[in-house]
Design a protein around this motif. Structure first.
Motif, PDB file in Angstrom:
ATOM      1  N   LEU A 193       0.810  -1.213   0.000  1.00 31.43           N
ATOM      2  CA  LEU A 193       0.000   0.000   0.000  1.00 31.43           C
ATOM      3  C   LEU A 193       0.844   1.264   0.000  1.00 31.43           C
ATOM      4  CD1 LEU A 193      -2.747  -1.060   2.563  1.00 31.43           C
ATOM      5  CD2 LEU A 193      -2.966  -0.898   0.079  1.00 31.43           C
ATOM      6  N   GLY A 194       2.159   1.117   0.071  1.00 29.34           N
ATOM      7  CA  GLY A 194       3.023   2.293   0.122  1.00 29.34           C
ATOM      8  C   GLY A 194       3.118   2.899   1.497  1.00 29.34           C
ATOM      9  N   LEU A 195       2.557   2.232   2.514  1.00 33.15           N
ATOM     10  CA  LEU A 195       2.642   2.712   3.884  1.00 33.15           C
ATOM     11  C   LEU A 195       3.952   2.259   4.502  1.00 33.15           C
ATOM     12  CD1 LEU A 195      -1.017   1.887   4.983  1.00 33.15           C
ATOM     13  CD2 LEU A 195      -0.104   4.111   4.299  1.00 33.15           C
ATOM     14  N   PRO A 196       4.366   2.857   5.621  1.00 34.87           N
ATOM     15  CA  PRO A 196       5.586   2.393   6.291  1.00 34.87           C
ATOM     16  C   PRO A 196       5.510   0.888   6.545  1.00 34.87           C
ATOM     17  CG  PRO A 196       4.853   4.451   7.258  1.00 34.87           C
ATOM     18  CD  PRO A 196       3.779   4.035   6.294  1.00 34.87           C
ATOM     19  N   GLU A 197       6.590   0.212   6.226  1.00 37.15           N
ATOM     20  CA  GLU A 197       6.575  -1.249   6.271  1.00 37.15           C
ATOM     21  C   GLU A 197       6.342  -1.780   7.672  1.00 37.15           C
ATOM     22  OE1 GLU A 197       9.415  -4.959   4.881  1.00 37.15           O
ATOM     23  OE2 GLU A 197       9.981  -2.887   4.477  1.00 37.15           O
ATOM     24  N   GLU A 198       6.800  -1.043   8.692  1.00 34.46           N
ATOM     25  CA  GLU A 198       6.646  -1.527  10.050  1.00 34.46           C
ATOM     26  C   GLU A 198       5.185  -1.639  10.474  1.00 34.46           C
ATOM     27  OE1 GLU A 198       8.232   2.767  10.216  1.00 34.46           O
ATOM     28  OE2 GLU A 198       8.605   0.914   9.112  1.00 34.46           O
ATOM     29  N   LEU A 199       4.276  -1.028   9.722  1.00 34.27           N
ATOM     30  CA  LEU A 199       2.857  -1.179  10.025  1.00 34.27           C
ATOM     31  C   LEU A 199       2.359  -2.585   9.704  1.00 34.27           C
ATOM     32  CD1 LEU A 199       1.426   2.207   8.657  1.00 34.27           C
ATOM     33  CD2 LEU A 199       1.921   1.598  11.029  1.00 34.27           C
ATOM     34  N   GLY A 200       3.024  -3.272   8.783  1.00 31.46           N
ATOM     35  CA  GLY A 200       2.628  -4.637   8.433  1.00 31.46           C
ATOM     36  C   GLY A 200       1.348  -4.715   7.628  1.00 31.46           C
ATOM     37  N   LEU A 201       1.006  -3.668   6.892  1.00 31.65           N
ATOM     38  CA  LEU A 201      -0.250  -3.620   6.148  1.00 31.65           C
ATOM     39  C   LEU A 201      -0.023  -3.810   4.659  1.00 31.65           C
ATOM     40  CD1 LEU A 201      -2.001  -0.613   7.937  1.00 31.65           C
ATOM     41  CD2 LEU A 201      -2.620  -3.032   8.131  1.00 31.65           C
ATOM     42  N   ARG A 202      -0.838  -4.661   4.056  1.00 32.67           N
ATOM     43  CA  ARG A 202      -0.864  -4.842   2.613  1.00 32.67           C
ATOM     44  C   ARG A 202      -2.314  -4.807   2.157  1.00 32.67           C
ATOM     45  NH1 ARG A 202       3.311  -7.053  -0.207  1.00 32.67           N
ATOM     46  NH2 ARG A 202       1.953  -8.391  -1.466  1.00 32.67           N
ATOM     47  N   GLY A 203      -2.499  -4.547   0.878  1.00 29.85           N
ATOM     48  CA  GLY A 203      -3.838  -4.475   0.326  1.00 29.85           C
ATOM     49  C   GLY A 203      -4.102  -5.607  -0.641  1.00 29.85           C
ATOM     50  N   GLY A 204      -5.353  -5.755  -1.021  1.00 33.45           N
ATOM     51  CA  GLY A 204      -5.726  -6.781  -1.982  1.00 33.45           C
ATOM     52  C   GLY A 204      -7.072  -6.468  -2.598  1.00 33.45           C
ATOM     53  N   VAL A 205      -7.278  -6.954  -3.790  1.00 36.80           N
ATOM     54  CA  VAL A 205      -8.578  -6.878  -4.445  1.00 36.80           C
ATOM     55  C   VAL A 205      -8.942  -8.286  -4.888  1.00 36.80           C
ATOM     56  CG1 VAL A 205      -8.342  -4.488  -5.210  1.00 36.80           C
ATOM     57  CG2 VAL A 205      -7.476  -6.321  -6.658  1.00 36.80           C
ATOM     58  N   PHE A 206     -10.242  -8.573  -4.960  1.00 43.04           N
ATOM     59  CA  PHE A 206     -10.654  -9.916  -5.347  1.00 43.04           C
ATOM     60  C   PHE A 206     -11.969  -9.879  -6.128  1.00 43.04           C
ATOM     61  CE2 PHE A 206     -12.350  -9.196  -1.061  1.00 43.04           C
ATOM     62  CZ  PHE A 206     -13.688  -9.567  -1.188  1.00 43.04           C
ATOM     63  N   TYR A 207     -12.141 -10.938  -6.864  1.00 40.05           N
ATOM     64  CA  TYR A 207     -13.376 -11.157  -7.614  1.00 40.05           C
ATOM     65  C   TYR A 207     -13.718 -12.633  -7.481  1.00 40.05           C
ATOM     66  CZ  TYR A 207     -16.374 -12.125 -11.659  1.00 40.05           C
ATOM     67  OH  TYR A 207     -17.383 -12.561 -12.480  1.00 40.05           O
ATOM     68  N   ASP A 208     -14.915 -12.920  -6.940  1.00 42.16           N
ATOM     69  CA  ASP A 208     -15.376 -14.292  -6.746  1.00 42.16           C
ATOM     70  C   ASP A 208     -16.649 -14.530  -7.543  1.00 42.16           C
ATOM     71  OD1 ASP A 208     -13.334 -14.348  -4.958  1.00 42.16           O
ATOM     72  OD2 ASP A 208     -14.544 -14.802  -3.191  1.00 42.16           O
ATOM     73  N   VAL A 209     -16.783 -15.722  -8.074  1.00 38.86           N
ATOM     74  CA  VAL A 209     -18.007 -16.119  -8.755  1.00 38.86           C
ATOM     75  C   VAL A 209     -18.296 -17.566  -8.361  1.00 38.86           C
ATOM     76  CG1 VAL A 209     -16.672 -16.731 -10.821  1.00 38.86           C
ATOM     77  CG2 VAL A 209     -19.152 -16.416 -11.000  1.00 38.86           C
ATOM     78  N   GLY A 210     -19.561 -17.864  -8.019  1.00 38.97           N
ATOM     79  CA  GLY A 210     -19.865 -19.217  -7.585  1.00 38.97           C
ATOM     80  C   GLY A 210     -21.352 -19.477  -7.456  1.00 38.97           C
ATOM     81  N   ASN A 211     -21.663 -20.747  -7.185  1.00 36.12           N
ATOM     82  CA  ASN A 211     -23.058 -21.170  -7.075  1.00 36.12           C
ATOM     83  C   ASN A 211     -23.115 -22.501  -6.348  1.00 36.12           C
ATOM     84  OD1 ASN A 211     -25.819 -21.260  -7.394  1.00 36.12           O
ATOM     85  ND2 ASN A 211     -25.736 -22.134  -9.454  1.00 36.12           N
TER      86      ASN A 211
END
Length: 787
Positions: free
Chosen positions: A704-722
């Motif tokens: 995410l471009g935040l200070p690494e010591e925060l330990g934060l990452r981002g993600g996006v997802f797309y799910d399809v199901g039935n």
């Protein structure tokens, strides 16, 4: 610990004792020099002859012992130099604080002051390290002679123990307390100091990979927000040396054959309360495999057959591990074909123009050396057979150095030993070797407490009691008790990793589980017994054969609970049992594949119930996952597909506990059983599951471009199901929706937080397409920790 003080105090730097010694020696030499100055010149070379040796001041040391140590014979003429040598021998014995030799005619008077004996040893100020640990590390011991030099060495040893824990500012001062009868109490005054953190880890010279990516490789971590709980951010010199090797391995596995660590500098911050770690590296160019050829220098051994077993191809990024795997594959083929002493020599030709490495595998005849025996020492708990079965080589086999190295790695990978060294030495003849295995046992039992939370299951607690080396047989025995808001489970498990001494794993689980269905009007009670055998089909594939017996019952939650028609009919069936045989094939290249940044997992399984019991069905499931890292390994792309099919074979009807019911872990954006057929009869909303399901998930994780010591990452997802189909389901009287269903589509954003308590994942989702009766869940939080 002793807090008293005496008049005779020994300072930690040893100055007091050394000054006493120096003063005594200086006085002797000064008196001698003055005497010699008053005599004629030829008197300086005079000889001595003593008929009597008089010892004064000795208390513990016998007079005869002192005389023997001096080496002076009564009545024999000796020179001044020999007299000085006698003095030095007494001083070097280490038992006297001072020694004085005084010639008096035919009598030699020897005045000595003995070092005191240690009455007791105490440690003061140590809170982080126990007394027992420190006592085992130092050389000074009770009832032995005290020497300032040994006390200083012990102080340095104690300081080093604290340094390995990141407390480089720890100070240790040895002091003595005089007691009667020439005894002393030795006290080590310890100031532990604070741990010195690594404030920042940075790199110079890296272009292919960012600092952020390289920091994830290192064992040393820079201080973060939760530095109180994370110990890997403390400064430990040995860990930095290990990190340099890990960094080399990282680059080499990615084709950077010229990589080197120029320096790893550690500097104090301006406030001198933390360190900066700066690693200066030279990456070089990335190389790929060029021509891959095989030649044979052994008569009767054809190279093409060995060339065919190679997996690496031209154009693949160079990695030493791929070369090692190829050599191992060829040597196994040679063993299978009866070719003894086969050695595979990789001959590498470097092509700087196109950045490739041509590899020629040469099949040569190695020296005729055999394994005479394998000696194992240090295993006080683990049986010899557990260690021996890690060797593919036995006594009398041809000696293969690579195989011995791999066996050593397998022994270390057991996790039973704090240290394991495997070395070879010449045997009874030059044509034989002895393999020495020296191990150091460590505790293998553990008691763990865990906590978890999810929106669907609520808070949960898990207690686990595990012994990984039960009775020293290398077997694993575990007892797990877990409870969540809507579920409880108690499982006793046993694993034999190498049944009958072969690469065959045997597992057995025995347990009970109770579940409160949040998506329906019933609870579930289960008891199960599940043994299984797992063996390898190839380097990356396994096959598991298993049996499962299970008794399950759907229970009305309360007397006043109203259920839909479908669930009501299934509750009425009471307790039913299943007796099923199953198998699962697994292929996983994520760890051992050609590409360290990409891999796939494929798993397919089938269970057939009907060998006794009440239920008869065939249940099939499949899973496929592909993952890769792109953009200098900063972004992780992942795609997965889950499929399931349930076919009822018996009389009567199936139940919801047998069919597929999926939750947020499988299909994000919906509550447990939030998609699929539902029964709306009797004014309720019961999820009843389906015979088929399919879910595809696509996601990307990125910084995410935040200070690494925060330990934060981002993600996006797309799910399809039935989830769909209600064949062989008693739907009489029910108001059924979603039997055929449609594929739902969900998009979302994830926030991943790596904490000292465990990984947290926040999912924010939005259903692009859904049914009106679905149970959407736009936010999901999961946390799992062990402490």
């Amino acid at each position: 610990m002793h807090n008293g003080r005496g008049a005779g105090t020994y300072c930690g730097d040893g100055n007091s004792s050394r000054h006493m010694l120096l003063n005594s020696v200086s006085a002797i030499f000064l008196a001698t020099a003055m005497t010699f100055a008053a005599l004629p010149q030829d008197a300086q070379a005079q000889d001595y002859r003593f008929n009597t040796v008089q010892i004064d001041g000795n208390q513990r040391i016998e007079t005869s012992t002192i005389v023997a140590r001096m080496g002076i014979e009564r009545g024999k003429t000796i020179s001044a130099g020999a007299l000085n040598d006698a003095y030095q021998r007494l001083l070097d014995s280490g038992v006297f604080e001072t020694v004085e030799l005084i010639p008096q005619g035919n009598t030699l008077v020897v005045k000595v002051v003995e070092h005191p004996t240690i009455n007791r040893i105490n440690f003061e100020g140590n809170r982080r390290v126990k007394d027992e640990t420190l006592e085992g590390a130092i050389g000074s011991q009770s009832r032995r002679v005290f020497t300032p030099e040994q006390a200083e060495r012990d102080a340095a040893t104690i300081a080093e123990i604290y340094s390995t824990q990141g407390r480089v500012a720890a100070t240790v001062v040895p002091r003595i307390i005089r007691r009667s009868d020439n005894r002393v109490d030795l006290v080590f005054e310890i100031s532990e100091g604070d741990t010195i953190e690594i404030e920042r880890v940075s790199f110079v010279g890296n272009r292919a990979f960012s600092d952020r990516r390289l920091r994830r490789v290192l064992e040393t971590k820079q201080a973060g927000l939760l530095r109180t709980f994370i110990r890997s951010d403390t400064f430990i010199a040995d860990r930095i040396e290990f990190d340099k090797q890990v960094l080399r391995d990282f680059y080499l596995s990615r084709g950077y054959v010229d990589f080197r660590v120029n320096s790893a500098n550690v500097e104090f911050t301006r406030e001198r309360d933390a360190f900066f770690l700066i690693m200066d590296v030279t990456e070089g160019q990335q190389f790929s495999f060029g021509k891959i050829t095989t030649v044979s220098e052994i008569p009767g051994v054809e190279a093409p057959a060995y060339q065919d077993v190679l997996k690496i191809k031209p154009g693949v990024i160079y990695s030493p591990s791929l070369v090692e795997n190829s050599i191992a594959r060829m040597e196994r083929l040679g063993l299978k074909n009866g070719v003894d002493f086969l050695r595979v020599e990789p001959r590498i030709k470097r092509n700087d123009r196109d950045l490739t490495l041509d590899i020629e595998f040469a099949l040569v005849k190695g020296p005729r050396i055999f394994v005479e025996r394998i000696d194992i020492e240090g295993n006080t708990t683990t049986l010899d057979q557990v260690i021996r079965r890690q060797f593919r080589t036995v006594e009398g086999d041809p000696f293969n150095p690579r195989e011995i190295r791999e066996s050593a790695e397998r022994i270390r990978a057991l996790g039973f030993f704090a240290d394991a060294n495997v070395e070879t030495r010449e045997g009874s003849t030059p044509a034989q070797v002895i393999v020495d295995v020296d191990v150091e046992e460590k505790p293998t039992g553990s008691l763990s407490f865990g906590g978890s939370y999810s929106v669907s299951d609520g808070f949960g607690v898990a207690i686990g009691l595990t012994e990984d080396n039960w009775l020293g047989r290398g077997q694993r025995l575990g007892l797990t008790l877990s409870t969540a808001q809507d579920a409880e489970q108690y499982v006793l498990s046993f694993t034999e990793p190498q049944l009958l001494g072969r690469d065959l794993r045997f597992d057995i689980d025995l347990g009970v589980a109770n579940t409160n269905s949040s998506f329906a009007s019933y609870d579930t009670e289960r008891a199960f017994f599940a043994p299984g055998l797992t063996f390898r089909l190839g380097e990356l594939s396994t096959l598991q054969l298993r049996y499962r017996w299970e008794a399950s019952e759907m229970v009305q939650r309360t007397a006043t609970t109203v259920s839909g028609a479908v669930i009501a009919s299934e509750i009425a069936q009471g307790k039913k049992s299943s007796s099923a045989l199953g198998l699962t094939y697994t292929y996983d290249s994520r760890i051992g594949g050609l590409n360290p940044n990409a891999g796939v997992l494929f798993e397919v399984g089938v269970d057939a119930a009907g060998l006794g019991g009440d239920n008869e069905y065939i249940k099939t499931s499949a899973k496929a996952i592909a993952q890769t890292r792109v953009w200098h390994e900063e972004i992780t792309l992942r795609a997965s597909l889950d499929l399931g099919a349930f076919s009822w074979q018996g009389s009567g009807f199936s139940r919801a506990v047998d069919r597929f019911v999926i939750g947020p872990n499988t299909f994000r954006g919906f509550e447990p059983a939030g998609v699929g057929p539902r029964d709306l009869s009797n004014g309720v909303d019961d999820a009843i599951g389906g015979n088929y399901y399919a879910v595809a998930r696509f996601e990307a994780e990125f910084p995410l471009g935040l200070p690494e010591e925060l330990g934060l990452r981002g993600g996006v997802f797309y799910d399809v199901g039935n989830v769909w189909d209600l064949s062989d389901v008693n739907t009489a009287g029910g108001t059924i929706v979603g039997a055929d269903g449609s594929f739902r589509h969900v998009i979302g954003f994830s926030l991943l937080w790596t904490t000292a308590f465990g990984p947290l994942r926040f999912n924010f989702s939005k259903a692009l397409k859904k049914e009106t009766f679905d149970k959407e869940q736009s936010f999901d939080l999961t946390i799992q920790a062990r402490f």
